[in-house]
Design an enzyme around this catalytic site. Structure first.
Site: not given
Ligand code: DGL
Length: 277
Positions: A10-11, A42-43, A73-75, A153, A185-187
């Protein structure tokens, strides 16, 4: 049987919400978790940068002997899954396809909402994949919710500020009549109660849950021989590109159990021309 680890990338720390589901479904595996905490988020980065960082992460996990790579990570999944697959001799699971399958299966009225980072929303990966997977015409409504990442977070899931931001981001969905919402988004699964409070009638999809089901299927049934392993308990090693004092606390919040100290590594040497630390 295959005793090699499952690589999870993940990012930052959001992928821990995916790791939680993986560990629940596949508790006898070894895991390597890589969080690019030095370069998160990363988003809001460009496609080129997200591809470059994801390729570096995949090379790192391959060098660690991963038998399966989960891009938690979805992004990175939205923008770099193809590149990751091209690079990897082992299977790669992203977030978008399993969650889209779930949304298509679960929607009753054909109206699906998706929330995620700006990069994920701008990529159109969810609407494209959802439509591709369905024979019927479905309507997909998307909205980026970038502030959800720091709120998750910070552990602000019950904070009044978070409630205000959630109403602002999600208000538009009230008039769309969506019955299913992909937390893309995984958050965001950390903010499930907050999101559910805003959209009480809507079924929420946690992408990590469906990615873990896909990982379990792949390791057990996709090959001639199962690729699972049988450690007595999950073995997890954490690699971060920057170590912060809050990682252990955040990891415990995301995973529901305490974890070992992460090792700090650099991914810069995992570009096109090199592959050593
Ligand atoms: N983990 C990222 C996602 O699932 C979100 C955090 C980021 O922007 O890197 O898209």
């Amino acid at each position: 049987m295959n005793s090699n680890p499952i690589g999870v990338f993940d990012s930052g720390v959001g992928g821990l919400s995916v790791l939680r589901h993986l560990v629940r479904l596949l508790p006898n595996e070894e895991y390597i978790y890589l969080g690019d905490t030095a370069r998160v988020p990363y988003g809001n980065k460009s496609e080129e940068t997200i591809i470059e960082y994801t390729e570096q992460a995949v090379r790192f996990l391959l060098q660690k002997g991963a038998k399966l790579i989960v891009i938690a990570c979805n992004t990175a999944s939205a923008l770099a899954l193809k590149q990751a697959e091209l690079l990897s001799p082992v299977p790669v699971i992203g977030m978008i396809i399993p969650a889209s399958h779930a949304a298509v299966r679960l929607t009753q009225n054909g109206k699906i909402g998706v929330i995620g980072t700006r990069a994920t929303m701008n990529s159109n990966a969810y609407p494209t994949t959802i439509q591709h997977l369905s024979e019927k015409t479905l309507i997909v409504f998307s909205n980026p919710c970038p502030l959800f990442v720091p709120l998750a977070e910070e552990g602000f899931h019950n904070h009044p500020a978070a409630q205000l931001i959630a109403s602002e981001y999600l208000a538009g969905f009230h008039t769309t009549n969506v019955d299913t919402l992909v937390m893309g988004c995984t958050h965001y699964p950390l903010l499930t109660s907050l999101i559910a409070h805003e959209l009480p009638e809507v079924r929420l999809i946690d992408c990590g849950e469906y990615a873990a089901i896909e990982a379990e299927r792949l390791l057990n049934y996709d090959r001639n021989e199962p690729m699972i392993h049988q450690y007595s308990s999950p073995q997890i090693t954490f690699f971060l590109t920057d170590t912060t004092t809050t990682f252990l606390e955040i990891a415990e919040r995301f995973l529901g159990f305490s974890v070992s100290l992460p090792e700090r590594i650099s991914l810069e040497h995992f570009g096109n021309t090199g592959n050593s630390i």
